[in-house]
Write an enzyme that holds these catalytic residues in place. Structure first.
Site, PDB file in Angstrom:
ATOM      1  N   LYS A 234       0.858  -1.179   0.000  1.00 46.80           N
ATOM      2  CA  LYS A 234       0.000   0.000   0.000  1.00 46.80           C
ATOM      3  C   LYS A 234       0.902   1.238   0.000  1.00 46.80           C
ATOM      4  O   LYS A 234       1.941   1.257   0.677  1.00 46.80           O
ATOM      5  CB  LYS A 234      -0.875  -0.025   1.264  1.00 46.80           C
ATOM      6  CG  LYS A 234      -1.920   1.075   1.349  1.00 46.80           C
ATOM      7  CD  LYS A 234      -2.784   0.887   2.611  1.00 46.80           C
ATOM      8  CE  LYS A 234      -3.881   1.927   2.731  1.00 46.80           C
ATOM      9  NZ  LYS A 234      -4.745   1.699   3.902  1.00 46.80           N
TER      10      LYS A 234
ATOM     11  N   SER B  24      -9.628   1.719   3.090  1.00 44.74           N
ATOM     12  CA  SER B  24      -8.762   2.494   2.253  1.00 44.74           C
ATOM     13  C   SER B  24      -7.740   1.689   1.447  1.00 44.74           C
ATOM     14  O   SER B  24      -7.169   2.208   0.497  1.00 44.74           O
ATOM     15  CB  SER B  24      -8.008   3.510   3.110  1.00 44.74           C
ATOM     16  OG  SER B  24      -7.158   2.842   4.027  1.00 44.74           O
TER      17      SER B  24
ATOM     18  N   SER C 206      -9.907  -0.802   7.106  1.00 46.04           N
ATOM     19  CA  SER C 206      -9.297  -0.582   5.794  1.00 46.04           C
ATOM     20  C   SER C 206      -8.579  -1.771   5.177  1.00 46.04           C
ATOM     21  O   SER C 206      -8.163  -1.712   4.023  1.00 46.04           O
ATOM     22  CB  SER C 206      -8.325   0.603   5.853  1.00 46.04           C
ATOM     23  OG  SER C 206      -9.043   1.808   5.915  1.00 46.04           O
TER      24      SER C 206
END
Lengths: 486, 95, 484
Positions: A76, A151, A175
């Protein structure tokens, strides 16, 4: 190659069916072909990936391959990666080449993994749909009309689409688990403090935790083995031994006590999601587990408490983005105040600003006790709910999200977006570990079963999820997008 | 607790976020609804409940007093918007 | 109207750790800009703080030295504000649960009396960087080397009633921290900085007047001057019917005045909240006991011991215990020479005078404590007389010999105490001074005492200063009186 699990890929590499370099090249090729439509990566690190793959092949040839040597993954874009752009999905950091590696990145590199690049995300991890990225929304590979969740939406979509076998995400209020659920993959948010946060760009420091997102619980166990453990650079990372998370995977579930929180099956839960979750629970019963209803009475206070604590911490954490030492700086600032106000106004997106404003307001004089202190008191009650429940049962199960992936643009209103996280957010407040595992579909869109345990019971959660995956094949389903483009 | 336009402007100034009037008006509305949702907390009796700042009951570990970092100025300043003679430059600060 | 002044001090002491409070970067002073600002100090995205044990130990030692309560748990909070020298946009500090609770510092006033000043608390925090306002094309340059240096902020109650008391308090703090070795106390390099809260009220009034905070007062002298100016300003304002505004003021040593800062800005709102990157600091009793057991003797204890056990005057005891360097020097001189009063006289007399003339600190004295001690020992055992001793001291100061004994030997300064030798010199002087002898003989007996001085001088001169003056006196008197 592209739809195998890490464990399967390792067997192929060991057997010499293909090299890590070939695997890496194959996946980089898929990213080139497919990611234009999906938008799951912000930065693809071709050269570094191939160099790492070659080093892994050499290590393997020298007989020095570990459990993860030569296996590709994606990070990420919230993890600092030395000499590689690290944006956190924000215009603020569009030009930020991190000068150092996050601890997790170091550990995964030391384990021999090959990072293919940095995945898309909601800006500074604030969002539940990946629509808050400066780099544009990510599509859900199961249905391009749907969001991938957030997210860590880029990480989830990339794994689901067969661009990479595993990815690392972060979870502050769901997330990892919610995008894993929306994209039909397996995701684990470890206990707070299990994985170092050093080098992970902070959203809400007392809630943030990094974890693996992959195609199976067994793969998550392999990754957690490499990620977990004490780090001298993170005061909140616990000094506690790391078990081999793969060791308990095969433990039978007979006698397992499962609790179903009454509050996780109430109003607002999509009936088809509920049906899929209840089917999954019947699988556990068939494996010898017992099921009972429990109560987490403060569940409905979790979202309000979270939206005080997380924005308060965020408002402070994001103050360092001031246009002075790194990041976006406005053109021709008239004076210092102008430099700050314009750099930050231009660098941050709408949702980030909203949370900075909320956090600033609730911490300010005259409001602190009513909001922040109150939310922290409620946080204790929420944690106590879980501790009480785990006196009675081994794990809790329920849906990861009240609905399957919603449509892009469906939740324009921030509050209705926040309410999507009703089943995941309390877990971060309590600091306990949680997983989402694929458990069926509503139409084309996957459903995630959430499994929760007490602090530091990751091995148990992985065992429970793995046993479920031994008896089901939801986690083996691949979206047509991944196959059509094979 | 109702949110006023002035509250948003004040928070924006404290947070050094430039807002246009239109944006401020929109945030008054958004933030007002978020705070309305948050105000649900007030209904809960938390008398005598100690605030919880960290999810685990652990204490601060202390680091030995050793110099472990060496000079990396040139590396760190590569991502800086404006430097001269090793200093970060900002518009003149008036004291 | 009679006015009463209320003064409280916030003293920021840089702790003498090797590395910073939350990072492993060096705290050394004077490096090239930003070469000692590591990723953590710069507040790069993703970095985290880890607390330095030495900073904690130093803070606790200070607390123990002022007999403060050391709470079991202390917590770090974030103080949020934007400034270019504050990299993270917040200062990590302690607002609600500081590491050191309430304590007391005893100050010594000029007349030798003491007064207790209450310390409200002391807390740990990180220092900010520095903004350099030289011309960078109209820009300000920021150096973050100092960012993250550990500070102990010591907050007093408003117990001081005059500029002199405030200066004495600052000296007492300086003395405690240097005794403890937790700070170098170097005010010129900013190791100790001070904010002063001043208010005045009509004598007899119970409630406090509105206070002004004077920032950045960085020397003992400036503290006195800034307060003196500020008190006059406030009194004048009130007597003219005005009101004192609660505000922050800056002391300008060049113009010797304080002036208002940031008047246009609205009041700050620092939005303190517990730092989520740091956990509660829990200090167990064993740790605190260990630090207590290893505390050095503190200035107040030393002063008391100098008075009681060594028999020094209150003034001498206070001067000699004022700094650790002074006390260490004095104690070594005393140990070598074996006489506290003689040691005290020499350290405060000849040595202090020479240091003052040359503007040197005691640590930079060219005469070591051992050298001075050996010199004093030779005075005590009558090897040399007082006059020769001053000569020896000067020679040591000028580096003309390694020790008092070597100089005495080389310059032939050993005191002559042999009665025969002295008598021979006296006889010679009497023989050479018939006129003076006649005058002596003709004088009234009660005037003769004064006249003997001439003969003493001649004898001392003849001995090149080495004759024992008491013996010379006594023998001369005998011999001259015999002539009358």
């Amino acid at each position: 190659m592209h739809d195998k699990t890490l464990a399967e890929l390792k067997r192929s590499l060991d057997a010499g069916e293909f090299s890590s370099r070939e695997l890496t090249q194959h996946l980089l090729g898929r990213i080139d072909r497919l990611d234009g439509a999906l938008n799951s990566f912000i930065t693809v690190t071709y050269d570094q990936a191939l160099a790492a793959a070659e080093a892994a092949d050499a290590a393997r040839a020298a007989g020095k391959a570990g459990a993860l040597t030569g296996l590709p993954l994606a990070l990420k874009d919230i993890f600092c990666t030395r000499d590689v752009r690290t944006t956190a999905g924000s215009r603020m950091l569009d030009n930020f080449i991190a000068p150092y590696d996050a601890s997790v990145v170091e550990k995964l590199a030391a384990a021999g993994t090959v990072s293919l690049g940095k995945t898309n995300m909601d800006e500074f991890a604030m969002g539940s749909s990946n629509e808050n990225s400066h780099y544009g929304p990510v599509k859900n590979p199961w249905d391009f009309a749907a969001v991938p969740g957030g997210s860590s939406g880029g990480s989830a979509a990339a794994v689901a689409a067969g661009l990479v076998p595993a990815a690392i995400g972060t979870d502050t209020g769901g997330s990892i688990r919610q995008p894993a659920a929306f994209c039909g993959i397996t995701g684990l948010k470890p206990t707070y403090g299990r994985v170092s946060r050093y080098g992970m760009i902070a959203y809400a420091s007392s809630l943030d935790q990094a974890g693996p997102m992959a195609r199976s619980a067994a793969d998550c166990a392999l990754l957690l083995n490499a990620m977990a453990g004490h780090d001298l650079r993170d005061s909140t990372c616990v000094q506690r031994g790391v078990p081999d998370y793969t060791e308990e995977l095969d433990t039978p579930l007979a006698g397992l006590k499962i609790g179903l929180p009454r509050e996780y099956f109430g109003d607002g839960l999509d009936p088809q999601v509920e049906a899929a979750v209840r089917d999954a629970i019947r699988v556990f019963e068939s494996l010898g587990a017992s099921v009972r209803e429990v109560s987490l009475p403060h569940t409905h206070y979790a979202i309000p408490a979270y939206y005080v604590i997380a924005p308060a911490e965020a408002s402070s954490n994001l103050s360092r983005f001031d246009g002075v030492r790194f990041g976006h700086r406005c053109a021709n600032p008239a004076d210092l105040i102008d430099l700050y106000k314009r750099s930050r106004a231009e660098g941050f997106g709408d949702e980030v600003k909203r949370r900075i404003l909320i956090g600033t307001h609730t911490l300010s004089e005259g409001f602190f006790d009513a909001y922040y202190k109150k939310a922290q008191q409620v946080r204790r009650l929420i944690r106590q709910d879980f501790l009480d429940a785990f006196e009675e049962v081994d794990v809790l199960m329920g849906p990861a999200s009240p609905t399957p992936a919603f449509d892009l643009g469906a939740n324009k209103d921030p509050v209705s977006m926040y309410l999507q996280d009703i089943y995941t957010i309390a877990i971060n407040l309590a600091g306990i570990p949680g997983m989402s595992v694929p458990a069926g579909f509503v139409g084309q869109r996957p459903v995630g079963l959430q499994i929760l345990g007490s602090h530091f019971t990751e091995a148990r959660l992985l065992n429970v999820a793995h046993q479920f995956q031994q008896g089901t094949d939801w986690h083996r389903q691949r979206p047509a997008f991944a196959e059509e483009n094979a | 607790m109702a949110l006023e336009h002035a509250d948003v402007q004040r928070a924006a100034h404290l947070a050094r976020l430039g807002l246009t009037d239109d944006e401020a008006a929109r945030y008054v509305d958004d933030l007002g609804r978020i705070l309305e949702m948050v105000d649900m907390l007030q209904a809960l009796d938390t008398e005598g409940v100690a605030p919880l700042a960290h999810p685990l009951d652990v204490t601060q570990r202390l680091r030995a007093d050793e110099v472990t970092e060496s000079d990396q100025r040139s590396r760190f300043q590569r991502c800086a918007p404006a430097v001269e003679n090793g200093l970060y430059l900002v518009p003149r600060v008036v004291e | 109207m009679q006015w009463e002044t209320m003064i409280g001090l916030e003293v920021h002491v840089q702790l003498a750790t090797r590395s910073k409070i939350f990072s492993g970067a060096s705290t050394a002073f004077g490096a090239e800009p930003n070469t000692q600002a590591c990723a953590v100090d710069l507040g790069l995205p993703g970095v985290l703080p880890v607390l330095n044990e030495a900073a904690v130990a130093m803070a606790v030692k200070f607390g123990l030295a002022i007999h403060a309560e050391i709470p079991e748990v202390s917590v770090f909070d974030r103080k949020n504000y934007f400034y270019p020298d504050l990299p993270k946009g917040y200062q990590t500090s302690q607002m609600y649960q500081p590491i050191v609770g309430a304590g007391v510092v005893e100050i010594t006033l000029e007349d030798g009396t003491t007064k207790p000043i209450r310390v409200h608390h002391a807390h740990l925090e990180e220092d900010a960087g520095k903004s350099l306002h030289e011309d960078f094309h109209g820009m300000t340059g920021v150096d973050l080397n100092r960012a993250g240096t550990p500070l102990l902020e010591i907050v007093s109650e408003p117990d001081m009633r005059s500029a002199k008391e405030a200066a004495a308090y600052l000296k007492a703090i300086h003395s405690i921290v240097t005794y403890l070795g937790i700070s170098d106390g170097n005010m010129a390099e900013g190791s100790m900085r001070c904010d002063v809260n001043v208010s005045v009220r009509p004598k007899g009034q119970e409630t406090f007047g509105t206070r002004a905070e004077i920032k950045n007062v960085n020397s003992f002298r400036f503290v006195e001057r800034a307060i003196a100016y500020e008190v006059d300003r406030q009194v004048e304002l009130l007597e003219e019917g005005g009101v004192v505004v609660q505000e922050t003021r800056l002391f300008d040593p060049e113009r010797d005045e304080t002036r208002s800062m940031r008047t246009k800005e609205e009041a700050n709102d620092y939005r303190y909240f517990p730092c989520p990157d740091l956990l509660p600091v829990v200090l167990d009793k064993a740790y605190i006991d260990h630090l207590r057991d290893n505390l050095p003797e503190l200035p107040a204890d030393k002063r008391a011991r100098f008075e009681r056990a060594l028999g020094l005057s209150a003034y001498d005891a206070s001067v000699l215990s004022a700094t650790r360097e002074m006390a260490d020097y004095f104690e070594e001189v005393m140990e070598v020479c074996g006489d506290a009063k003689q040691a005290a006289n020499w350290v405060q007399g000849e040595l202090a005078g020479a240091l003052n003339r040359e503007g040197l600190a005691i640590v930079d004295s060219p005469v070591s404590a051992r050298q001075l001690g050996e010199l004093v020992a030779r005075v005590i055992d009558d090897t040399i007389n007082g006059k020769a001793a001053k000569q020896v001291f000067q020679a040591l100061w000028n580096g003309q010999g390694a020790s008092a004994d070597a100089i005495i030997e080389a310059q032939g300064l050993k005191q002559v105490t042999d009665t025969g030798a002295i008598e021979a010199m006296i006889d010679q002087v009497i023989a050479d001074s018939p006129a003076q002898v006649a005058q002596y003989r003709d004088a009234e007996p009660d005037k003769r005492g004064k006249m003997i001085g001439y003969f003493v001088g001649q004898v001392m001169k003849a001995s090149r200063g080495t004759a024992n003056p008491q013996q010379v006196n006594a023998l001369l008197k005998q011999k001259l009186d015999a002539l009358c």
